[in-house]
Design an enzyme around this catalytic site. Structure first.
Site, PDB file in Angstrom:
ATOM      1  N   ILE A 101      -2.518 -28.163  58.189  1.00 54.61           N
ATOM      2  CA  ILE A 101      -3.382 -29.186  57.572  1.00 54.61           C
ATOM      3  C   ILE A 101      -2.821 -29.499  56.195  1.00 54.61           C
ATOM      4  CG2 ILE A 101      -5.694 -29.677  56.711  1.00 54.61           C
ATOM      5  CD1 ILE A 101      -6.724 -28.825  59.144  1.00 54.61           C
TER       6      ILE A 101
ATOM      7  N   ARG B 264     -10.115 -40.195  58.066  1.00 55.19           N
ATOM      8  CA  ARG B 264      -9.639 -41.232  58.975  1.00 55.19           C
ATOM      9  C   ARG B 264     -10.803 -41.654  59.874  1.00 55.19           C
ATOM     10  NH1 ARG B 264      -6.318 -40.979  55.660  1.00 55.19           N
ATOM     11  NH2 ARG B 264      -4.052 -40.695  55.848  1.00 55.19           N
TER      12      ARG B 264
ATOM     13  N   GLU C  30       8.070 -48.289  64.997  1.00 55.40           N
ATOM     14  CA  GLU C  30       8.073 -46.902  64.541  1.00 55.40           C
ATOM     15  C   GLU C  30       6.687 -46.689  63.947  1.00 55.40           C
ATOM     16  OE1 GLU C  30      10.240 -44.517  64.817  1.00 55.40           O
ATOM     17  OE2 GLU C  30      11.854 -45.681  65.717  1.00 55.40           O
ATOM     18  N   SER C  31       5.991 -45.626  64.385  1.00 56.31           N
ATOM     19  CA  SER C  31       4.558 -45.566  64.090  1.00 56.31           C
ATOM     20  C   SER C  31       4.100 -44.324  63.321  1.00 56.31           C
ATOM     21  CB  SER C  31       3.773 -45.636  65.419  1.00 56.31           C
ATOM     22  OG  SER C  31       3.978 -44.458  66.169  1.00 56.31           O
TER      23      SER C  31
ATOM     24  N   ALA D 274       5.653 -52.732  69.887  1.00 54.44           N
ATOM     25  CA  ALA D 274       6.811 -51.870  69.603  1.00 54.44           C
ATOM     26  C   ALA D 274       6.927 -51.644  68.104  1.00 54.44           C
ATOM     27  CB  ALA D 274       8.093 -52.509  70.133  1.00 54.44           C
TER      28      ALA D 274
ATOM     29  N   THR E 274      -2.055 -52.336  61.884  1.00 55.91           N
ATOM     30  CA  THR E 274      -2.812 -51.145  61.499  1.00 55.91           C
ATOM     31  C   THR E 274      -3.670 -51.409  60.271  1.00 55.91           C
ATOM     32  OG1 THR E 274      -2.503 -48.951  60.537  1.00 55.91           O
ATOM     33  CG2 THR E 274      -0.705 -50.468  60.247  1.00 55.91           C
ATOM     34  N   ASP E 275      -4.731 -50.626  60.120  1.00 53.46           N
ATOM     35  CA  ASP E 275      -5.561 -50.721  58.907  1.00 53.46           C
ATOM     36  C   ASP E 275      -4.816 -50.196  57.684  1.00 53.46           C
ATOM     37  OD1 ASP E 275      -5.591 -48.000  59.536  1.00 53.46           O
ATOM     38  OD2 ASP E 275      -7.776 -47.787  59.434  1.00 53.46           O
ATOM     39  N   GLU E 276      -3.686 -49.484  57.911  1.00 51.79           N
ATOM     40  CA  GLU E 276      -2.998 -48.854  56.781  1.00 51.79           C
ATOM     41  C   GLU E 276      -2.378 -49.881  55.836  1.00 51.79           C
ATOM     42  OE1 GLU E 276      -0.784 -45.291  57.847  1.00 51.79           O
ATOM     43  OE2 GLU E 276      -2.015 -45.020  59.631  1.00 51.79           O
TER      44      GLU E 276
ATOM     45  N   ASP F  62       0.884 -30.950  50.815  1.00 49.86           N
ATOM     46  CA  ASP F  62       0.347 -32.269  51.169  1.00 49.86           C
ATOM     47  C   ASP F  62       1.478 -33.261  51.488  1.00 49.86           C
ATOM     48  OD1 ASP F  62      -1.615 -34.073  51.649  1.00 49.86           O
ATOM     49  OD2 ASP F  62      -2.406 -34.126  49.600  1.00 49.86           O
TER      50      ASP F  62
ATOM     51  N   TYR G 257       5.813 -46.596  56.132  1.00 50.43           N
ATOM     52  CA  TYR G 257       5.294 -47.123  57.405  1.00 50.43           C
ATOM     53  C   TYR G 257       4.386 -48.321  57.153  1.00 50.43           C
ATOM     54  CZ  TYR G 257       2.005 -47.577  61.330  1.00 50.43           C
ATOM     55  OH  TYR G 257       1.206 -48.080  62.335  1.00 50.43           O
TER      56      TYR G 257
ATOM     57  N   LYS H 239       4.730 -52.336  58.166  1.00 50.73           N
ATOM     58  CA  LYS H 239       3.756 -53.063  58.994  1.00 50.73           C
ATOM     59  C   LYS H 239       3.183 -54.247  58.210  1.00 50.73           C
ATOM     60  CE  LYS H 239       2.398 -52.250  62.636  1.00 50.73           C
ATOM     61  NZ  LYS H 239       2.861 -52.599  64.007  1.00 50.73           N
TER      62      LYS H 239
HETATM   63  P1  NAD Z   1       4.149 -45.121  69.642  1.00 51.63           P
HETATM   64  O1  NAD Z   1       5.073 -44.591  68.600  1.00 51.63           O
HETATM   65  O2  NAD Z   1       3.448 -44.187  70.548  1.00 51.63           O
HETATM   66  O3  NAD Z   1       4.956 -46.141  70.600  1.00 51.63           O
HETATM   67  C1  NAD Z   1       5.857 -47.088  70.095  1.00 51.63           C
HETATM   68  C2  NAD Z   1       6.666 -47.631  71.265  1.00 51.63           C
HETATM   69  O4  NAD Z   1       7.575 -48.607  70.750  1.00 51.63           O
HETATM   70  C3  NAD Z   1       7.511 -46.577  71.986  1.00 51.63           C
HETATM   71  O5  NAD Z   1       7.380 -46.725  73.383  1.00 51.63           O
HETATM   72  C4  NAD Z   1       8.925 -46.876  71.534  1.00 51.63           C
HETATM   73  O6  NAD Z   1       9.907 -46.506  72.505  1.00 51.63           O
HETATM   74  C5  NAD Z   1       8.864 -48.367  71.318  1.00 51.63           C
HETATM   75  N1  NAD Z   1       9.882 -48.844  70.375  1.00 51.63           N
HETATM   76  C6  NAD Z   1      10.181 -48.320  69.157  1.00 51.63           C
HETATM   77  N2  NAD Z   1      11.192 -48.997  68.593  1.00 51.63           N
HETATM   78  C7  NAD Z   1      11.531 -49.990  69.467  1.00 51.63           C
HETATM   79  C8  NAD Z   1      12.495 -51.036  69.448  1.00 51.63           C
HETATM   80  N3  NAD Z   1      13.332 -51.185  68.405  1.00 51.63           N
HETATM   81  N4  NAD Z   1      12.542 -51.887  70.497  1.00 51.63           N
HETATM   82  C9  NAD Z   1      11.707 -51.738  71.557  1.00 51.63           C
HETATM   83  N5  NAD Z   1      10.792 -50.749  71.637  1.00 51.63           N
HETATM   84  C10 NAD Z   1      10.700 -49.886  70.599  1.00 51.63           C
HETATM   85  O7  NAD Z   1       3.140 -46.067  68.858  1.00 51.63           O
HETATM   86  P2  NAD Z   1       1.580 -46.329  69.118  1.00 51.63           P
HETATM   87  O8  NAD Z   1       0.808 -45.297  68.436  1.00 51.63           O
HETATM   88  O9  NAD Z   1       1.373 -46.604  70.549  1.00 51.63           O
HETATM   89  O10 NAD Z   1       1.406 -47.703  68.299  1.00 51.63           O
HETATM   90  C11 NAD Z   1       1.661 -48.949  68.918  1.00 51.63           C
HETATM   91  C12 NAD Z   1       1.421 -50.060  67.905  1.00 51.63           C
HETATM   92  O11 NAD Z   1       0.073 -49.994  67.429  1.00 51.63           O
HETATM   93  C13 NAD Z   1       2.318 -49.967  66.675  1.00 51.63           C
HETATM   94  O12 NAD Z   1       2.705 -51.270  66.302  1.00 51.63           O
HETATM   95  C14 NAD Z   1       1.425 -49.343  65.612  1.00 51.63           C
HETATM   96  O13 NAD Z   1       1.804 -49.762  64.317  1.00 51.63           O
HETATM   97  C15 NAD Z   1       0.079 -49.902  66.005  1.00 51.63           C
HETATM   98  N6  NAD Z   1      -1.097 -49.069  65.649  1.00 51.63           N
HETATM   99  C16 NAD Z   1      -1.119 -47.732  65.980  1.00 51.63           C
HETATM  100  C17 NAD Z   1      -2.251 -46.983  65.666  1.00 51.63           C
HETATM  101  C18 NAD Z   1      -2.348 -45.522  66.055  1.00 51.63           C
HETATM  102  O14 NAD Z   1      -3.301 -44.843  65.652  1.00 51.63           O
HETATM  103  N7  NAD Z   1      -1.430 -44.976  66.836  1.00 51.63           N
HETATM  104  C19 NAD Z   1      -3.339 -47.581  65.024  1.00 51.63           C
HETATM  105  C20 NAD Z   1      -3.265 -48.942  64.694  1.00 51.63           C
HETATM  106  C21 NAD Z   1      -2.144 -49.680  65.025  1.00 51.63           C
HETATM  107  P1  TYD Z   2      -1.550 -38.938  61.617  1.00 54.97           P
HETATM  108  O1  TYD Z   2      -2.058 -38.562  62.964  1.00 54.97           O
HETATM  109  O2  TYD Z   2      -0.104 -38.741  61.316  1.00 54.97           O
HETATM  110  O3  TYD Z   2      -1.988 -40.449  61.374  1.00 54.97           O
HETATM  111  P2  TYD Z   2      -1.946 -41.352  59.989  1.00 54.97           P
HETATM  112  O4  TYD Z   2      -1.131 -40.652  58.987  1.00 54.97           O
HETATM  113  O5  TYD Z   2      -1.316 -42.628  60.459  1.00 54.97           O
HETATM  114  O6  TYD Z   2      -3.382 -41.516  59.593  1.00 54.97           O
HETATM  115  O7  TYD Z   2      -2.379 -38.115  60.538  1.00 54.97           O
HETATM  116  C1  TYD Z   2      -3.785 -38.205  60.485  1.00 54.97           C
HETATM  117  C2  TYD Z   2      -4.242 -37.414  59.286  1.00 54.97           C
HETATM  118  O8  TYD Z   2      -3.951 -36.019  59.516  1.00 54.97           O
HETATM  119  C3  TYD Z   2      -3.518 -37.778  57.996  1.00 54.97           C
HETATM  120  O9  TYD Z   2      -4.443 -37.700  56.921  1.00 54.97           O
HETATM  121  C4  TYD Z   2      -2.449 -36.706  57.860  1.00 54.97           C
HETATM  122  C5  TYD Z   2      -3.109 -35.495  58.488  1.00 54.97           C
HETATM  123  N1  TYD Z   2      -2.210 -34.537  59.155  1.00 54.97           N
HETATM  124  C6  TYD Z   2      -2.299 -33.170  58.839  1.00 54.97           C
HETATM  125  O10 TYD Z   2      -3.104 -32.742  58.010  1.00 54.97           O
HETATM  126  N2  TYD Z   2      -1.464 -32.307  59.494  1.00 54.97           N
HETATM  127  C7  TYD Z   2      -0.555 -32.734  60.409  1.00 54.97           C
HETATM  128  O11 TYD Z   2       0.228 -31.877  60.947  1.00 54.97           O
HETATM  129  C8  TYD Z   2      -0.487 -34.120  60.719  1.00 54.97           C
HETATM  130  C9  TYD Z   2       0.501 -34.645  61.734  1.00 54.97           C
HETATM  131  C10 TYD Z   2      -1.340 -34.992  60.069  1.00 54.97           C
END
Ligand code: NAD
Ligand code: TYD
Length: 354
Positions: free
Chosen positions: A214, A222, A87-88, A85, A133-135, A288, A158, A162
């Site tokens: 973009i 990425r 904010e992502s 869980a 996350t790798d971020e 950007d 973000y 994390k």
């Molecule tokens: P997502 O935003 O799709 O899902 C997040 C989920 O968490 C949602 O279902 C939301 O309702 C729930 N949530 C948010 N706040 C909450 C709270 N206060 N209590 C309970 N539930 C809550 O995210 P995702 O992309 O599935 O990512 C999941 C995890 O993986 C995150 O911790 C993120 O940092 C990590 N992660 C994501 C990526 C990616 O590329 N998406 C990569 C590496 C790590």
């Molecule tokens: P995103 O999917 O938001 O993942 P993260 O920022 O966690 O890597 O974005 C991926 C890449 O795409 C990032 O470099 C930002 C860029 N991006 C755009 O250029 N346009 C867009 O509308 C979005 C959402 C992201």
């Protein structure tokens, strides 16, 4: 296989729903409890395949609600936590950093406190597995890779939130002997990803013939991993990871944003029987992102050598599966965008409040 009572947080989100479905189907002897607040990113429709399984239960709740966490630890006796869980979305973190601190930092701390409280100082077979996350490692130049020993250098609200949650997880491992694991993964893509992230946003806008934004010149890089490969890695780390360790997960699959979007445009023109180059004409360069990290790339040697993990999907396979899924799931996209899934939730769980 020993029985487990596993709390998965964020299981209605993108990655969490894949992890819940994998664990519920693969381990019928495990009880899987999915605790999710159902923010805009949470969608119970993602879990339809398994929602009636006897080893699955949904708990509507917020990880910031200590009383609710205590009540559920007590009621169900969780022996492990897989914590997703959060904010992502980086862009949202730029507009509302506070919500990221509340959910990602305070929420994680609440879970840690609760786990430590219930498992005590002799936690035995328990496990607190934090998905990160790798971020957290910051931004790379044109060369180099993030390894598990790369110093943390988060650059967005973000990634700062994390990174902070990772530090708290390690602090609980060190201070209270809580059995912890952390994995840090690169960008995921695949079915059920909310269309605010780059790949589903691009697919959606091509379907709707809307401009594809973009950021900057599209030169940011990425590393993209198919979500099922991440879920399999999480399964492996959960079962085989050495307590206290961190594992980086990546795909060795780097793309500039522009070349990635151009590839999706080409593929979708062919799939939609559109003129070659039609969707590419939708690309628009926009201002950007503030503080936009240039490049992320992962050295995944540790999980490959120590846990024998490897990805199963080539990018060619994964991106085709992803595009095809969105093309044949218009209704999912439409409902997610309209907030319709909240009605689904209310219909499905009429007896719950909120
Ligand atoms: P997502 O935003 O799709 O899902 C997040 C989920 O968490 C949602 O279902 C939301 O309702 C729930 N949530 C948010 N706040 C909450 C709270 N206060 N209590 C309970 N539930 C809550 O995210 P995702 O992309 O599935 O990512 C999941 C995890 O993986 C995150 O911790 C993120 O940092 C990590 N992660 C994501 C990526 C990616 O590329 N998406 C990569 C590496 C790590
Ligand atoms: P995103 O999917 O938001 O993942 P993260 O920022 O966690 O890597 O974005 C991926 C890449 O795409 C990032 O470099 C930002 C860029 N991006 C755009 O250029 N346009 C867009 O509308 C979005 C959402 C992201």
């Amino acid at each position: 296989m020993a029985k487990r009572n596993i709390l998965i947080t964020g299981g209605a989100g993108f990655i969490g729903s894949h992890v819940v479905k994998l664990f519920v189907s693969k381990y019928p002897d495990y009880s899987i409890y999915n605790l999710d607040k159902l923010t805009y990113a949470g969608n119970l429709e993602n879990l339809r395949d398994i929602e009636d399984k006897p080893n699955y239960k949904f708990i509507h709740g917020d990880i910031c609600d200590n009383a609710l966490l205590e009540e559920n630890f007590k009621k169900y006796g969780f022996d492990s936590v897989i914590h997703l869980a959060a904010e992502s979305h980086v862009d949202r973190s730029i507009h509302d950093p506070q919500q990221f601190v509340l959910t990602n930092v305070i929420g994680t701390l609440n879970l840690l406190r609760c786990a430590q409280n219930w498992w005590g100082n002799s936690p035995g077979e328990n496990l607190f597995y934090h998905i990160s996350t790798d971020e957290v490692y910051g931004s790379l130049g044109p060369s180099g890779l993030f390894s598990e020993t790369t110093p943390y250098d988060p650059k967005s609200p973000y990634s700062a939130s994390k990174a902070s949650s990772d530090h708290f997880v390690r602090a609980y491992g060190n201070t209270f002997n809580l059995p912890i694991l952390i994995s840090n993964c690169s960008n995921n893509y695949g079915p059920f990803q909310f269309p605010e992230k780059l790949i589903p946003l691009t697919i959606n806008n091509i379907i709707e013939k809307k401009p594809i934004p973009i950021y900057g010149k599209g030169e940011n890089i990425r590393d993209w991993l198919y979500v099922a490969d991440h879920a399999n890695a999480i399964d492996l780390v959960f079962h085989k990871g050495a307590i206290g360790e961190t594992y980086n997960i990546g795909a060795d699959n780097e793309w500039t944003n522009l070349s990635l979007v151009e590839l999706i445009c080409q593929k979708m023109d062919a799939k939609l029987d559109r003129r070659a180059g039609e969707s590419g004409g939708l690309i628009q360069f926009v201002t950007d992102r503030a503080g936009h990290d240039l490049r992320y790339a992962i050295d995944a040697a540790k999980i490959k050598t120590e846990l024998n993990w490897q990805k199963s999907y080539s990018f060619e396979q994964g991106i085709d599966l992803t595009i095809d899924w969105y093309l044949s799931n218009h209704e999912w996209l439409d409902r997610v965008k309209s907030g319709e899934y909240r009605k689904y939730y209310q219909g499905m769980y009429k007896d719950l409040t909120q």
